[in-house]
Design a protein around this motif. Structure first.
Motif, PDB file in Angstrom:
ATOM      1  N   PRO A   1       0.710   2.419  -4.665  1.00 29.55           N
ATOM      2  CA  PRO A   1      -0.144   3.602  -4.845  1.00 29.55           C
ATOM      3  C   PRO A   1       0.373   4.846  -4.135  1.00 29.55           C
ATOM      4  CG  PRO A   1      -1.194   2.015  -3.384  1.00 29.55           C
ATOM      5  CD  PRO A   1       0.000   1.336  -3.961  1.00 29.55           C
ATOM      6  N   ILE A   2       1.128   4.662  -3.048  1.00 30.47           N
ATOM      7  CA  ILE A   2       1.740   5.785  -2.335  1.00 30.47           C
ATOM      8  C   ILE A   2       3.232   5.479  -2.196  1.00 30.47           C
ATOM      9  CG2 ILE A   2       1.806   7.116  -0.188  1.00 30.47           C
ATOM     10  CD1 ILE A   2      -1.114   6.241   0.263  1.00 30.47           C
TER      11      ILE A   2
ATOM     12  N   HIS B   1       8.484  17.579  -7.514  1.00 31.87           N
ATOM     13  CA  HIS B   1       7.220  16.857  -7.526  1.00 31.87           C
ATOM     14  C   HIS B   1       6.811  16.451  -6.110  1.00 31.87           C
ATOM     15  CE1 HIS B   1       4.670  13.228  -7.751  1.00 31.87           C
ATOM     16  NE2 HIS B   1       4.127  13.846  -8.772  1.00 31.87           N
ATOM     17  N   GLU B   2       7.771  15.977  -5.327  1.00 30.89           N
ATOM     18  CA  GLU B   2       7.455  15.471  -3.991  1.00 30.89           C
ATOM     19  C   GLU B   2       7.134  16.616  -3.037  1.00 30.89           C
ATOM     20  OE1 GLU B   2      11.541  13.824  -2.756  1.00 30.89           O
ATOM     21  OE2 GLU B   2      11.681  14.855  -4.677  1.00 30.89           O
ATOM     22  N   ALA B   3       6.279  16.335  -2.078  1.00 30.36           N
ATOM     23  CA  ALA B   3       5.890  17.333  -1.080  1.00 30.36           C
ATOM     24  C   ALA B   3       6.619  17.046   0.221  1.00 30.36           C
ATOM     25  CB  ALA B   3       4.381  17.283  -0.852  1.00 30.36           C
ATOM     26  N   PRO B   4       6.953  18.093   0.979  1.00 31.57           N
ATOM     27  CA  PRO B   4       7.561  17.859   2.294  1.00 31.57           C
ATOM     28  C   PRO B   4       6.525  17.296   3.265  1.00 31.57           C
ATOM     29  CG  PRO B   4       7.128  20.200   1.990  1.00 31.57           C
ATOM     30  CD  PRO B   4       6.793  19.528   0.683  1.00 31.57           C
ATOM     31  N   VAL B   5       6.862  16.189   3.923  1.00 30.56           N
ATOM     32  CA  VAL B   5       5.988  15.576   4.921  1.00 30.56           C
ATOM     33  C   VAL B   5       6.663  15.789   6.272  1.00 30.56           C
ATOM     34  CG1 VAL B   5       4.856  13.470   5.679  1.00 30.56           C
ATOM     35  CG2 VAL B   5       5.213  13.875   3.238  1.00 30.56           C
ATOM     36  N   ARG B   6       6.183  16.757   7.028  1.00 29.10           N
ATOM     37  CA  ARG B   6       6.857  17.182   8.253  1.00 29.10           C
ATOM     38  C   ARG B   6       6.468  16.330   9.451  1.00 29.10           C
ATOM     39  NH1 ARG B   6       5.720  21.687   5.331  1.00 29.10           N
ATOM     40  NH2 ARG B   6       7.475  23.073   4.840  1.00 29.10           N
TER      41      ARG B   6
ATOM     42  N   ASP C   1       0.824  -1.210   0.000  1.00 30.38           N
ATOM     43  CA  ASP C   1       0.000   0.000   0.000  1.00 30.38           C
ATOM     44  C   ASP C   1       0.861   1.263   0.000  1.00 30.38           C
ATOM     45  OD1 ASP C   1      -2.443  -1.480   0.159  1.00 30.38           O
ATOM     46  OD2 ASP C   1      -2.023  -1.810   2.288  1.00 30.38           O
ATOM     47  N   ILE C   2       1.908   1.262   0.821  1.00 31.51           N
ATOM     48  CA  ILE C   2       2.811   2.404   0.896  1.00 31.51           C
ATOM     49  C   ILE C   2       4.250   1.882   0.810  1.00 31.51           C
ATOM     50  CG2 ILE C   2       3.591   4.373   2.273  1.00 31.51           C
ATOM     51  CD1 ILE C   2       0.878   4.414   3.626  1.00 31.51           C
ATOM     52  N   LEU C   3       4.992   2.344  -0.174  1.00 35.87           N
ATOM     53  CA  LEU C   3       6.382   1.931  -0.362  1.00 35.87           C
ATOM     54  C   LEU C   3       7.281   3.087   0.063  1.00 35.87           C
ATOM     55  CD1 LEU C   3       8.358  -0.228  -1.433  1.00 35.87           C
ATOM     56  CD2 LEU C   3       8.164   0.845  -3.694  1.00 35.87           C
ATOM     57  N   VAL C   4       8.218   2.800   0.962  1.00 39.43           N
ATOM     58  CA  VAL C   4       9.089   3.835   1.520  1.00 39.43           C
ATOM     59  C   VAL C   4      10.540   3.508   1.195  1.00 39.43           C
ATOM     60  CG1 VAL C   4       9.730   5.113   3.588  1.00 39.43           C
ATOM     61  CG2 VAL C   4       7.446   4.100   3.422  1.00 39.43           C
TER      62      VAL C   4
ATOM     63  N   VAL D   1       8.232  10.039  -6.673  1.00 36.16           N
ATOM     64  CA  VAL D   1       8.162  10.135  -5.221  1.00 36.16           C
ATOM     65  C   VAL D   1       7.080  11.145  -4.843  1.00 36.16           C
ATOM     66  CG1 VAL D   1       9.417  10.714  -3.118  1.00 36.16           C
ATOM     67  CG2 VAL D   1      10.588   9.509  -4.968  1.00 36.16           C
ATOM     68  N   ASP D   2       6.131  10.706  -4.026  1.00 33.97           N
ATOM     69  CA  ASP D   2       5.007  11.571  -3.653  1.00 33.97           C
ATOM     70  C   ASP D   2       5.340  12.485  -2.476  1.00 33.97           C
ATOM     71  OD1 ASP D   2       3.303  10.283  -5.566  1.00 33.97           O
ATOM     72  OD2 ASP D   2       3.185   8.592  -4.173  1.00 33.97           O
ATOM     73  N   GLY D   3       6.119  11.994  -1.527  1.00 35.62           N
ATOM     74  CA  GLY D   3       6.418  12.784  -0.340  1.00 35.62           C
ATOM     75  C   GLY D   3       7.781  12.463   0.214  1.00 35.62           C
ATOM     76  N   PHE D   4       8.370  13.443   0.892  1.00 35.65           N
ATOM     77  CA  PHE D   4       9.705  13.291   1.472  1.00 35.65           C
ATOM     78  C   PHE D   4       9.618  13.572   2.964  1.00 35.65           C
ATOM     79  CE2 PHE D   4      14.058  14.672   2.480  1.00 35.65           C
ATOM     80  CZ  PHE D   4      14.797  13.661   1.864  1.00 35.65           C
ATOM     81  N   LEU D   5      10.035  12.602   3.778  1.00 38.71           N
ATOM     82  CA  LEU D   5       9.947  12.723   5.231  1.00 38.71           C
ATOM     83  C   LEU D   5      10.948  13.755   5.731  1.00 38.71           C
ATOM     84  CD1 LEU D   5       9.670   8.938   6.190  1.00 38.71           C
ATOM     85  CD2 LEU D   5       7.818  10.573   5.782  1.00 38.71           C
ATOM     86  N   THR D   6      10.458  14.727   6.476  1.00 37.23           N
ATOM     87  CA  THR D   6      11.313  15.808   6.943  1.00 37.23           C
ATOM     88  C   THR D   6      10.772  16.342   8.265  1.00 37.23           C
ATOM     89  OG1 THR D   6      12.265  17.942   6.329  1.00 37.23           O
ATOM     90  CG2 THR D   6      10.041  17.522   5.566  1.00 37.23           C
TER      91      THR D   6
END
Length: 591
Positions: A331-332, A370-375, A308-311, A348-353
């Motif tokens: 999908p994510i 493209h990727e969004a910051p995920v705080r 479901d979510i690949l990191v 890449v949809d999001g970047f962990l930060t």
């Protein structure tokens, strides 16, 4: 006449042994022929013998210094004799590789440059296989050496040149991602540095332009998935003893098995105790090391597992899983923890930060990505062995002088940093500097470091240069204050220093990668040791050195401060990540 006949017989036997890769026999015959000519080492007939002798050691993977030094000497002797351009190219390339194994990067650079110069003398058709593979490989080796020597601009340019030559996708990506890594040492911390880094990172998408993603998944199809728990896939080439193990191990062990089903896709071929620990922490450990370059096959496996979510945990580092994400198997898709800049990849949809490395006021820096910051409260969670000894106080109280420590890699040490350290040493008389990194592994590396210190007005008598060692963590107990580098700041070294009770002075800019030390110090509750300018960096170091009561208290209390901080709060960190995953999933299935 009898000696000539015997040597001809041995030369034929040497050729035959080399052809069948009987390296023990090659070494024995080559040494016999060389000793027969001793002390005359210049006979033209010895040129190929020297090469065979060296290759016998290389192919037997000789690692001790005596054997590698002998191989280096033999090839040097061969190169001192008349050679064709092709012979010079081949010999100097092997010499470069041997000197890399010896950690003699100064000699390796000279040999690899000689190889490229000889290559230019050879008339080859444009696009010839030899040019693409051998020259690209030599450029990669030279860039690698230049990185160790701190010439990161030249290293970046040679990596980019190699990327243009390689036809093979994994090799081309490896060269380009290495150029990205080199740019971390070069790009400034200013807005311009942000633009340079973002543009170079966006350029990686062109390498994968011909890849066709797997069929897209609709929200309706995702809602029909039968598995009860969210399936989270973690992909990395670093599921082994590696600095990043301290940052992902708590996450993998801490997940709630009632809500999450964990998959770990391992792209590395090294298996050790850390690998076993990762395998024990997840329900499904999938060893993809033998297929690490077959991105399509790995992506297909991820799709079949209905992740479901690949990191991705490695970013653009060696054996990265990012190329797998290009196929859109999940999908994510997220990235983070193992890399200090947004990936720039459209897959890449999001970047962990966190809010310190990616503050809201710099949101514009993400607009071209493209990727969004995920705080998160902290972008990663640091875990360390509780068995390590604790600091009993600042060493200066016993020594009578301040010891500054820099355990960062040599290539991070810029001229600006040396100037800053010179000012700090001048402002704190009798203080000393301990430099601990791989450049000290060879005499030539130590000489290079000492020469740079002298060029920047630093008295070498006040500096101790050490090679890396197994007692790395315990060595922090002899350091009063750790000095971070800039613009490529420390991550693992900063956390390690704090854990061993050593306060760290860091500098930060606007660019994401320069703010990692700031983030760590803020999480630990000592953000005031982070400086926005070099003069502030110098001032903070000097002020702390002059307040030995505060310094001693920090040494005694820092480990507990770190353990109580968000940086080591595994439960809170994992809970925040899990809440994020569930929110992202709900957003995805209602689209």
């Amino acid at each position: 006449m009898e000696d000539c006949a015997q040597e001809e017989t041995e030369q034929r036997a040497l050729e035959e042994a080399y052809a069948r890769h009987d390296w023990g026999q090659v070494a024995q015959l080559a040494e016999r022929i060389i000793l027969r000519h001793w002390p005359d080492c210049t006979a033209p007939s010895l040129s190929k013998v020297y090469y065979y002798a060296a290759m016998s050691l290389v192919m037997q993977q000789v690692t001790e210094e005596e054997g590698l030094s002998l191989a280096s000497w033999w090839i040097g002797q061969a190169l001192s004799l008349p050679q064709s351009p092709a012979g010079e190219m081949l010999l100097s390339r092997v010499l470069g590789d041997v000197n890399i194994s010896r950690h003699d990067y100064v000699a390796a650079r000279a040999a690899l440059k000689r190889c490229l110069n000889a290559f230019d003398k050879i008339a080859l058709p444009s696009g010839d296989w030899l040019e693409r593979e051998l020259k690209a490989g030599t450029l990669m080796a030279l860039a690698h050496v230049e990185g160790y020597l701190g010439d990161n601009t030249a290293g970046r340019d040679h990596y980019l040149a190699a990327a243009l030559l390689f036809d093979n996708l994994p090799q081309r990506y490896a060269a380009y991602s290495s150029a990205l890594h080199s740019e971390h040492f070069c790009a400034s911390g200013t807005v311009y540095g942000v633009q340079v880094m973002n543009e170079l990172h966006r350029g990686v998408n062109a390498i994968f332009a011909d890849i066709k993603p797997l069929p897209a998944m609709t929200a309706a199809s995702l809602r029909k998935r039968q598995h009860r728990r969210l399936r989270i896939g973690y992909i990395s080439g670093d599921f082994r003893q590696h600095v990043m193990y301290q940052f992902y191990s708590g996450l993998l062990r801490g997940h709630d098995a009632r809500r999450f089903e964990l998959y770990a896709y391992s792209l590395g071929q090294v298996h050790d105790g850390c690998t076993d620990a990762v395998a024990a922490a997840v329900e499904h450990f999938i060893d993809m090391g033998d297929a690490a370059g077959d991105y399509a096959a790995i992506a297909q496996r991820v799709r079949e597992d209905e992740i479901d979510i690949l990191v991705d945990l490695s970013g653009h580092c060696t054996l990265s899983g990012l190329p797998v994400l290009v196929y859109r198997p999940a999908p994510i898709q997220l990235s983070g923890i193992g890399y200090i800049h947004p990936t720039g990849m459209e897959a890449v949809d999001g970047f962990l930060t966190d809010g310190d490395t990616a503050p809201w006021e710099y949101l514009a820096d993400w607009e071209s990505l493209h990727e969004a910051p995920v705080r998160l409260r902290s972008q990663f969670c640091y875990v360390r062995d509780a068995e390590l000894p604790c600091s009993t106080g600042a060493p200066c109280r016993k020594n009578g002088y301040i010891t500054w420590g820099v355990f960062n890699r040599y290539e991070k040490i810029t001229d600006d940093m040396l100037d800053a350290w010179q000012e700090i040493l001048r402002a704190v008389p009798e203080s000393r500097l301990l430099l601990k990194n791989l450049i000290a592994a060879s005499p030539s590396g130590q000489w290079l470091m000492q020469r740079r210190l002298q060029e920047h007005g630093i008295d070498s008598a006040r500096v101790q240069i050490e090679n890396v060692s197994s007692n790395y963590m315990e060595r922090y107990l002899d350091v009063d204050i750790a000095l971070d580098t800039y613009p490529y700041v420390g991550g693992g070294t900063t956390c390690d220093a704090l854990y061993m009770g050593v306060p760290v002075i860091t500098r930060y800019g606007r660019r994401y990668g320069t703010r990692l030390g700031l983030s760590i110090l803020c999480s630990a509750g000592i953000g005031e040791l982070a400086a926005a300018t070099m003069q502030e960096y110098i001032a903070r170091a000097v002020q702390l050195a002059q307040d030995q009561e505060l310094l001693n208290a920090l040494h005694i209390r820092l480990r507990q401060m770190l353990r109580s901080s968000p940086l080591m709060d595994v439960t809170r960190y994992v809970g925040e990540i899990e809440t994020l995953y569930e929110w992202l999933w709900q957003q995805r299935i209602v689209k």
